[in-house]
Design a protein around this motif. Structure first.
Motif, PDB file in Angstrom:
ATOM      1  N   MET B  88     -72.636 -44.574  85.899  1.00 20.76           N
ATOM      2  CA  MET B  88     -73.171 -44.174  84.594  1.00 20.76           C
ATOM      3  C   MET B  88     -74.351 -43.237  84.762  1.00 20.76           C
ATOM      4  N   PHE B  90     -77.188 -41.398  82.192  1.00 20.49           N
ATOM      5  CA  PHE B  90     -77.667 -41.481  80.813  1.00 20.49           C
ATOM      6  C   PHE B  90     -78.512 -40.263  80.443  1.00 20.49           C
ATOM      7  N   ASN B  94     -82.742 -43.475  82.398  1.00 16.15           N
ATOM      8  CA  ASN B  94     -82.735 -44.939  82.581  1.00 16.15           C
ATOM      9  C   ASN B  94     -83.037 -45.357  84.010  1.00 16.15           C
ATOM     10  N   LEU B  95     -83.987 -44.680  84.621  1.00 15.50           N
ATOM     11  CA  LEU B  95     -84.467 -45.127  85.918  1.00 15.50           C
ATOM     12  C   LEU B  95     -85.472 -46.254  85.703  1.00 15.50           C
ATOM     13  N   LEU B  96     -85.629 -47.106  86.713  1.00 12.22           N
ATOM     14  CA  LEU B  96     -86.588 -48.212  86.610  1.00 12.22           C
ATOM     15  C   LEU B  96     -87.927 -47.727  87.122  1.00 12.22           C
ATOM     16  N   ASP B  97     -88.900 -47.719  86.198  1.00 11.45           N
ATOM     17  CA  ASP B  97     -90.172 -47.047  86.490  1.00 11.45           C
ATOM     18  C   ASP B  97     -91.002 -47.735  87.558  1.00 11.45           C
TER      19      ASP B  97
END
Lengths: 805, 230
Positions: B88, B90, B94-97
């Motif tokens: 996926m 986006f 939608n990366l994890l900060d």
């Protein structure tokens, strides 16, 4: 203002979980605090209620009527500080023979007799518990503390009287009352030589006040006229409420509940404001002032808090009801309850705490700019925990969901700290509660000599099962049931003793047996408030087999020539002696000097002396011999089955009884301990639930990303559970020593309130495996609190989670 | 290989909504195809993508990806399906900060239980191929939009999925970066990656897809093979 209310109501609708949590937390804190403060207020309250309603005597004076005339005795009522006076009433100490309807034989009992024409008066109004006041000279009214009942016959010298009623004097001014004319008949031509004067004073709150009051009355009477005085303070101390020993632990639970609740309210409120930051921005953008925003959020918290506080006060009263009921019956003052000021003050205080907790974060929210609030609320960025996340990612041998969870607490250190503290208190309460229940079980076992659950005695001919022969001094139990403790005269014959010992030896399951005989004497140095001392002689074996706890010293020697006794703490306090001292037992013409070799754990308001049968015989020859046998059983043997078998072997002429080993009172208190512990655990769990729910809400989008990348529901659950596991474990490890420390401080406070020291067995209740298990309590609380929100997160649809911003 | 994606009379209606988000859509995507799904806002494009990825469940109809009947999968089954079959990408990355670039890219493989060494090797390959290896220890907040999207692409390819789904992959970047992203996707498709891109940009669709499916009011308005790509 209506806009603020609408904003608060709207906020509440969208935050049902937080509203419920706030309500429940406040309920728990209020209930526990109401119970604690109510019990504290009640420590002396029943006596105080009764004293006030009965116009109790601050001081009861016994005067020598050969040294003061009736006019002088009456004139003393004008002494400085006297606000009310009653008397002089003729008084005399007599020995009476008492019979009880339906039982053979008589009881010989000392009575402090007073002549009064009526139970009323300006001081010491007597309350009738049964029957009526004497209406003729052939009638007598007994005190509720004296043996006998309505219908009993009391013979004093040549006077034969019928008990017309039983009455209660709050300060126990007499054992019995007769009409003044009957008093003269009993005393004879010379009169009693003594008179009782009862006084109330304007200043009587302290022993210093009382000393001054007594001085004033003594000065108002001729020299040497005052033979003795009894202060209401001494009686009050000895008659303190039966709930007083429970006050320390209830306070401990109350404080824990309050602290946890404050922490959780701070957490919940702070979280509610953070979670509603976007909404705050929207409110501000449409024209709400900072003060209005702050007010809306304080209201949002206050509404469920008010509900919780009201419900909590009701719950606290319900929890306290069984304890209050017992006191009301004892003191005949109707149904007592939690004082009204407690019902008002506690909810208000908890509400105030809640509002104070809300004001801080609400004010911060109000001060935020609209744009900042909207931007912050949309995507709250993590500012902490990067290092933890990175370090834990390196642990490639550990499942990723686990390391993601372990790293989570570091993202919000402030919230994590508050949660750890709340769980710590909850786990400490569990440690404390477990230890307390164990101590209470041991205490009851030691007090009731539960190690010897079977008692065997013989029935005199004509008596039904369950009754025992009168024939000695006895004492009624205050619950109104007639029970006569077998005293002098009701002893087993040699043949009966042989039959019992043979049967006991032959009965399978027998471990040990001892003989027992009891007596009740007035001893030198004891204050009048205890009604004398209960003497118990165990023989034919080691007294330690009874299971009675020794606080210090050793058990008395059974050797016939050795004069040693063991006593309870109240004896030592009353006679101002200690273990190792000598003491002279005196009864009539008999005097025996004994050595106090041990202090026995027998808390309460009764003075207890334990001695060998030979020492008992020496001080009171009629009391020698054996009244019954007490039997201890091998492990696993049922007392009831054993008693049935022994009874069958002995036949109908013998009476067997068993102790249940757990008094109703113990069960009630342990149930209360359990309830309070569970209440606190539930509150701590709610705190964790709120923290996790908040976490999930804040990280809903991230959780959506995890799921989009392939995180299964089980992995999601694992991640969230692990996010609280470390918190719970750390809290649990710290909680164990904290709970143990609390236990080690509360138990001495409880025994002190019960007029006793404590044996080491009441303190040393924690084993190492138990402490290791208790350390897991924090972990369990944390994981249990996280399960519901974690399950919800695991089940949620990925697309819905991704839409969350 | 058989059809990669097969939607059969798929409808998705949300509770309380008057009209379905997706209405009776039937669609097939063959291996190696690059398909653009176009339509105005609210037309159901992203919903369609979510249904294909198993992130949502249709109200009726069947969704097949390979041999998998995606609409019948449980949440756990759908998660496992996505690990194996779907990558996926986006619009907003939608990366994890709170994770570094390399940790973000490793995540799908770690969740799938791939051995650590193997996962790291694959991640390094992808970062190198996407020209962001030099940023492996940086946090997403420090990256440009283009760099973030390249990290997201690398993450999507971590488990070698059969199907790459991109929801407005250039929507949050400038046009130059958007071109760059588009070229990357072209390269992937040229290498055989089946690609479905949701976009509202006709230009993007024309340049990077051989087939354009127009969605309007939840229905397929047209399905055109353009053949043209640059």
């Amino acid at each position: 203002m209506s806009a603020v209310f609408r904003a608060a109501r709207g906020g509440l609708g969208g935050r049902k979980l937080q509203a419920v949590i706030i309500g429940l937390v406040v309920l728990a804190a209020t209930a526990a605090s109401t119970l604690a403060l109510g019990m504290l207020a009640d420590a002396h309250s029943p006596f105080d209620h009764a004293f006030a309603s009965q116009h109790g005597a601050d001081v009861a004076v016994t005067a020598d009527t050969t040294k003061a005339s009736a006019a002088q005795l009456s004139g003393a009522a004008r002494a400085h500080g006297v606000t009310a006076a009653a008397g002089p009433f003729a008084t005399e100490s007599v020995t009476a023979q008492l019979t009880i309807p339906g039982l053979n034989g008589t009881i010989t009992t000392p009575l402090n007799l007073v002549g009064r024409s009526s139970p009323g008066g300006p001081v010491d109004q007597l309350t009738l518990q049964s029957g009526h006041w004497a209406t003729s000279d052939s009638q007598i009214v007994l005190s509720s503390t004296a043996p006998g009942q309505v219908g009993s016959t009391v013979t004093i010298g040549k006077q034969v009287l019928t008990v017309a009623g039983v009455a209660n004097s709050v300060t126990n001014t007499a054992d019995a009352w007769v009409l003044p004319a009957e008093m003269s008949a009993i005393a004879g031509p010379g009169g009693t030589g003594q008179a009782q004067l009862l006084y109330r004073f304007s200043a009587s709150a302290t022993s210093t006040d009382i000393a001054g009051d007594v001085g004033a009355v003594t000065a108002a009477l001729p020299a040497g006229a005052v033979l003795g005085t009894v202060s209401y303070l001494d009686v009050r101390q000895s008659e303190q409420s039966s709930v007083a020993p429970w006050v320390p632990f209830i306070i401990a639970f109350g404080v824990i509940a309050l602290v946890i609740s404050v922490l959780i309210v701070v957490n919940v409120v702070g979280g509610a404001v953070v979670a509603g930051t976007t909404r705050i921005g929207v409110l501000k953008s449409i024209g709400f002032t900072p003060a209005q925003v702050a007010a809306a959020y304080v209201l949002l918290v206050a509404v469920p808090a008010v509900t919780g506080a009201v419900a909590g006060a009701v719950c606290g009263n319900l929890l306290a009801a069984p304890l209050y009921r017992e006191n009301a019956q004892v003191y005949q003052v109707g149904v007592l309850g939690v004082p009204f000021w407690v019902d008002l003050a506690v909810p208000l205080a908890v509400l105030a705490l809640t509002v104070v907790a809300a004001v801080g974060p609400a004010s911060r929210a109000g001060a935020m700019s609209a744009v900042q609030a909207i931007a912050t609320g949309r995507a709250p960025k993590p500012r902490h925990g990067f290092l933890a996340q990175r370090a834990l990612a390196r642990l490639t041998s550990v499942p990723r969901a686990v390391t993601l969870g372990f790293a989570s607490p570091a993202a919000r250190p402030g919230r994590t700290l508050v949660t750890v503290t709340a769980v710590l208190f909850g786990a400490a309460a569990v440690t404390f509660g477990v230890g307390l229940a164990t101590s209470l079980n041991r205490a009851y076992g030691e007090i009731q000599a539960a190690a010897m659950p079977v008692q065997v005695s013989a029935l005199p001919p004509g008596l039904a099962g369950g009754q025992q022969a009168p024939g000695g001094q006895g004492k009624h139990i205050k619950n109104g049931k007639l029970k006569v403790i077998v005293g002098p005269g009701a002893r087993l014959t040699a043949a009966q003793r042989r039959a019992i010992t043979t049967a006991i030896s032959a009965q399978p399951g027998t471990l040990h047996s001892v003989t027992e005989a009891t007596d009740h004497l007035s001893l030198p140095g004891l204050s009048g408030g205890h009604g004398g001392a209960q003497l118990t002689a165990y023989g034919g074996g080691d007294p330690s087999w009874t299971g009675l706890g020794l606080i210090s010293g050793t058990w008395y020697s059974q050797s016939p020539g050795v004069r040693e006794i063991d006593v309870n703490t109240l004896f030592l306090t009353d006679t101002n002696t200690k273990v190792g001292d000598t003491y002279t037992l005196a009864n009539g013409g008999h005097k025996v000097t004994v050595k106090i070799v041990g202090e026995v754990f027998q808390p309460g308001n009764d003075v207890n002396v334990f001695l060998s049968p030979s020492t008992l015989s020496a001080i009171d020859p009629p009391a020698g011999g054996v009244a019954r046998y007490d039997v201890s059983l091998k492990p696993g043997v049922s007392p009831d089955a054993y008693a049935a078998g022994l009874g069958a072997a002995l036949g109908d002429n013998y009476d067997l009884s068993t102790q249940s080993g757990g008094a109703k009172e113990l069960l009630a208190v342990v149930a209360l301990v359990t309830m309070l512990t569970l209440l606190i655990v539930a509150v701590a769990g709610l705190g964790v639930l709120n923290t996790v729910a908040l976490q999930i809400r804040e990280r809903a989008h991230d959780i959506g990303v995890f799921k989009a990348l392939g995180m299964t529901p089980r992995q999601t659950l694992t991640m969230i559970a692990c996010s609280v596991a470390i918190t719970g474990l750390v809290a649990g490890i710290i909680a164990v020593p904290a709970g143990v420390l609390l236990h080690h401080n509360v138990i001495p406070a409880m025994t002190h309130a019960a007029n006793s020291g404590y044996p080491s067995a009441l303190i040393s209740v924690y084993s190492v495996p138990e402490m290791i298990g208790l350390a897991l309590a924090g972990l369990l609380i944390a994981v249990a609190g996280a399960l519901a929100p974690a399950s919800w997160a695991a089940r949620s649809r990925t697309a819905a989670a991704l839409r969350t911003e | 290989m058989d059809t990669v994606v097969h939607l059969e009379n798929v409808t998705k209606r949300y509770d309380g909504a008057a009209a379905p988000a997706v209405a009776d859509v039937s669609l097939r995507v063959e291996p190696g195809e690059a398909v653009a799904i176009m339509g105005p806002s609210g037309s159901g494009k992203s919903t369609l993508l979510n249904l294909i990825a198993g992130m949502d469940r249709p109200t009726s109809g069947a969704v097949r990806v390979g041999d998998e009947r995606v609409d019948m999968l449980s949440e756990a089954g759908a998660a496992r399906f996505r690990r194996r079959q779907v990558g996926m990408i986006f619009q907003f990355f939608n990366l994890l900060d709170d994770m570094t670039v390399i940790d973000n890219v490793l995540l799908p493989a770690q969740l799938a239980g791939v051995r650590a060494r193997e996962a790291r090797q694959r991640a390094e390959e992808l970062l190198t191929a996407l020209r962001i290896a030099h940023r492996r220890d940086a946090y997403p907040a420090r990256l440009s939009g283009g760099e973030r999207q390249r990290v997201a692409i690398a993450r999507a390819l971590a488990n070698r999925p059969a199907l790459l789904l991109a929801d407005e992959p250039t929507g949050a970047v400038d046009s130059a970066t958007g071109d760059e992203i588009g070229r990357l996707l072209l390269e992937l498709n040229a290498a055989g990656q089946t690609l479905i891109v949701v976009t509202h940009s006709p230009e993007l669709a024309r340049r990077y897809a051989r087939r354009v499916v127009h969605i309007a009011d939840g229905r397929v308005a047209s399905d055109t093979v353009t053949g043209a790509r640059s």
